[in-house]
Write an enzyme that holds these catalytic residues in place. Structure first.
Site, PDB file in Angstrom:
ATOM      1  N   LYS A 162     -10.584  -0.925  10.771  1.00 42.14           N
ATOM      2  CA  LYS A 162     -10.593  -1.431   9.375  1.00 42.14           C
ATOM      3  C   LYS A 162     -10.933  -2.370  10.828  1.00 42.14           C
ATOM      4  O   LYS A 162     -10.824  -3.516   9.835  1.00 42.14           O
ATOM      5  CB  LYS A 162      -9.340  -1.758   9.098  1.00 42.14           C
ATOM      6  CG  LYS A 162      -9.171  -0.745   8.291  1.00 42.14           C
ATOM      7  CD  LYS A 162      -7.756  -1.172   6.889  1.00 42.14           C
ATOM      8  CE  LYS A 162      -6.567   0.101   6.367  1.00 42.14           C
ATOM      9  NZ  LYS A 162      -7.997   0.496   4.894  1.00 42.14           N
ATOM     10  N   HIS A 177       0.618  -1.161  -0.056  1.00 37.83           N
ATOM     11  CA  HIS A 177       0.114   0.111   0.209  1.00 37.83           C
ATOM     12  C   HIS A 177       0.909   1.415  -0.014  1.00 37.83           C
ATOM     13  O   HIS A 177       2.334   1.539   0.670  1.00 37.83           O
ATOM     14  CB  HIS A 177      -0.718  -0.301   1.698  1.00 37.83           C
ATOM     15  CG  HIS A 177      -1.709   1.177   1.374  1.00 37.83           C
ATOM     16  ND1 HIS A 177      -1.719   2.370   1.995  1.00 37.83           N
ATOM     17  CD2 HIS A 177      -3.242   0.976   1.208  1.00 37.83           C
ATOM     18  CE1 HIS A 177      -3.307   3.111   1.623  1.00 37.83           C
ATOM     19  NE2 HIS A 177      -4.371   2.382   0.964  1.00 37.83           N
ATOM     20  N   ASP A 216       3.339  -4.271   8.104  1.00 34.56           N
ATOM     21  CA  ASP A 216       2.144  -3.627   7.646  1.00 34.56           C
ATOM     22  C   ASP A 216       1.296  -4.341   8.148  1.00 34.56           C
ATOM     23  O   ASP A 216       0.338  -5.363   7.216  1.00 34.56           O
ATOM     24  CB  ASP A 216       2.405  -3.033   6.588  1.00 34.56           C
ATOM     25  CG  ASP A 216       1.060  -2.697   6.353  1.00 34.56           C
ATOM     26  OD1 ASP A 216      -0.262  -2.730   6.457  1.00 34.56           O
ATOM     27  OD2 ASP A 216       0.737  -2.002   5.173  1.00 34.56           O
ATOM     28  N   CYS A 241      -4.608   1.889  -3.861  1.00 36.60           N
ATOM     29  CA  CYS A 241      -2.759   2.733  -3.130  1.00 36.60           C
ATOM     30  C   CYS A 241      -2.314   1.848  -3.321  1.00 36.60           C
ATOM     31  O   CYS A 241      -1.449   1.769  -2.082  1.00 36.60           O
ATOM     32  CB  CYS A 241      -3.853   3.105  -1.808  1.00 36.60           C
ATOM     33  SG  CYS A 241      -4.843   4.789  -1.278  1.00 36.60           S
ATOM     34  N   GLN A 247      -4.346  -5.381   7.456  1.00 37.13           N
ATOM     35  CA  GLN A 247      -5.268  -5.822   6.603  1.00 37.13           C
ATOM     36  C   GLN A 247      -5.296  -7.501   7.939  1.00 37.13           C
ATOM     37  O   GLN A 247      -5.972  -7.956   7.599  1.00 37.13           O
ATOM     38  CB  GLN A 247      -5.364  -6.084   5.120  1.00 37.13           C
ATOM     39  CG  GLN A 247      -5.163  -5.234   4.458  1.00 37.13           C
ATOM     40  CD  GLN A 247      -6.811  -4.408   4.484  1.00 37.13           C
ATOM     41  OE1 GLN A 247      -8.087  -4.829   4.592  1.00 37.13           O
ATOM     42  NE2 GLN A 247      -7.095  -3.396   3.858  1.00 37.13           N
TER      43      GLN A 247
END
Ligand code: 7TS
Length: 404
Positions: free
Chosen positions: A225, A122, A199, A365, A202
């Site tokens: 999220k 991303h 990261d 993104c 998600q």
């Protein structure tokens, strides 16, 4: 097994109609909807507890401080971290990564040092490193992915070497759904004397995460999220790392002593939480952590695997549709991107919106990834707990619900 019927009742927004059709919300990778428990926690805070934290010694200030710090403990528990003091509250994953780029990167990187990323990142795990490279003269390297959407580990082995200072990698891709082999990358990074940032934007919402098992040094994620409010992110750092880092932002609450000639810093994590933080949303985030804990992240993962399998199976039956990313649900999460011959993703999104279905179309993104796929954009459905699957069609053992 999750009781999706009951779960759906917790989400007031899902009772809505869009274009006179029942709302089907499939844009969870962008942000999830919020259960009543989170909304109530936010309102309850403002109605009963509102006060600034870490300053006053009056009753409300103490209550607000206790509730805020309690969520730090919940955040640590959610990712298997042993010490809540290794958790910093930020605004989102983007800020968590920027914090590391500034507070760790500026001190530890120099001319010719290398940062290894992947082509499936991303933008929030690319641009902060480009800015850091511009400040320090460091160089970015990118690990490619194979045509099946899995990371090219052979290439990674070649790229990660003695010049590497940091490997920064997405745990679960927001476009391909790919779950990356973080533990292997951690071994490669550490063997080269580099650190690993993950990261987790998600993954933290959809997978059981244990930062110790992953072996990473930094892990960032966003509460919006994962059923929580907007404006709250988390950065976890391996014990001892935050202490070694310079502050990110300067101001109130991050200092020990301020003198005209200079200042000293508060203990971690407060050194990294300058100014009045997002108290209300952090406290409401506690309800999101509780909600997921009560469901159990193993159950969440099993449920989403069933929905993802059903979605991919159904999409593959449509002529002209191709799915980007792994087809094996063990290797992926529930962000399913696809292309369709002769149909632009924006048109697909507009047409399904007319049926009350919210999906995302665009580059998500992730322009490096789009370029690698050779497409300007994709359509993406992304799932979460409050969807049912027609598993009778699939025979997926984890789920016996048959109403979609
Ligand atoms: N990393 C990944 C893997 C993401 O999917 C996102 C947001 C971010 C970082 C940034 O998160 P933020 O909370 O700081 O904004 N992904 C998406 C998406 O897929 N659609 O909208 C936002």
């Amino acid at each position: 097994m999750l009781d999706v019927g009951r779960i759906k009742q917790d989400f007031p927004i899902l009772g809505q109609q869009v274009h006179s059709r029942r709302l089907v919300y499939l844009d969870n990778a962008a942000t999830t909807q919020k259960p009543r428990q989170v909304i109530d926690a936010l309102v309850r805070y403002y109605e009963t507890t509102n006060a600034n934290i870490h300053r006053g010694i009056h009753t409300l200030a103490v209550q607000a401080t206790d509730q805020y710090e309690d969520v730090r403990t919940k955040a640590a528990a959610h990712i298997g971290a042993s010490n809540p003091q290794d958790i910093v509250f930020t605004r989102n994953t983007t800020e968590s990564i920027n914090l590391v780029a500034r507070a760790w990167g500026d001190t530890n990187l120099g001319e010719g040092d290398e940062i290894v990323l992947s082509l499936m990142e991303h933008h929030s795990n690319i641009v902060p490193w480009q800015l850091l490279a511009r400040r320090t003269g460091a160089v970015l390297r990118f690990i490619d992915f194979r045509d099946d959407g899995t990371l090219d580990l052979d290439q990674a082995r070649g790229l990660i070497g003695e010049r590497t200072k940091l490997v920064s990698i997405v745990h679960m891709s927001n476009v391909l759904g790919t779950i990356n082999p973080v533990a292997e990358l951690a071994e490669m990074a550490h063997a080269a004397g580099a650190l690993l940032l993950v990261d987790g934007a998600q993954s933290a919402p959809h997978l059981p995460v244990d930062v110790t098992q992953l072996g990473c040094d930094f892990f960032g994620f966003s509460l919006h999220k994962m059923l929580g409010p907007t404006g709250v992110g988390v950065l976890w750092a391996k014990p001892g790392l935050l202490e070694e880092m310079e502050p990110f932002l300067g101001g109130g609450e991050m200092i020990a002593i301020v003198k005209p000639e200079g200042s000293t810093w508060a203990d971690v994590p407060h050194k990294f939480e300058a100014g009045t933080p997002n108290i209300a949303d952090v406290i409401a985030s506690g309800a999101a952590f509780d909600y997921l804990r009560e469901l159990g992240m193993d159950s969440v993962r099993e449920h989403e695997k069933a929905i993802t399998a059903y979605a991919m199976d159904s999409l593959q039956r449509i002529p002209g549709v191709s799915i980007h990313g792994p087809l094996d649900v063990e290797q992926r999460g529930g962000a399913v991107s696809f292309s369709m011959d002769c149909a632009h993703p924006h048109d697909i999104s507009t047409i399904v919106d007319g049926h009350g279905v919210a999906i995302r179309a665009g580059h998500h993104c992730a322009q490096l990834l789009m370029r690698r796929l050779g497409v300007p954009a994709t359509s993406r459905g992304s799932f979460a707990i409050q969807r049912r699957c027609r598993c009778a069609h699939r025979g997926v053992a984890a789920c016996e619900e048959d109403v979609c």
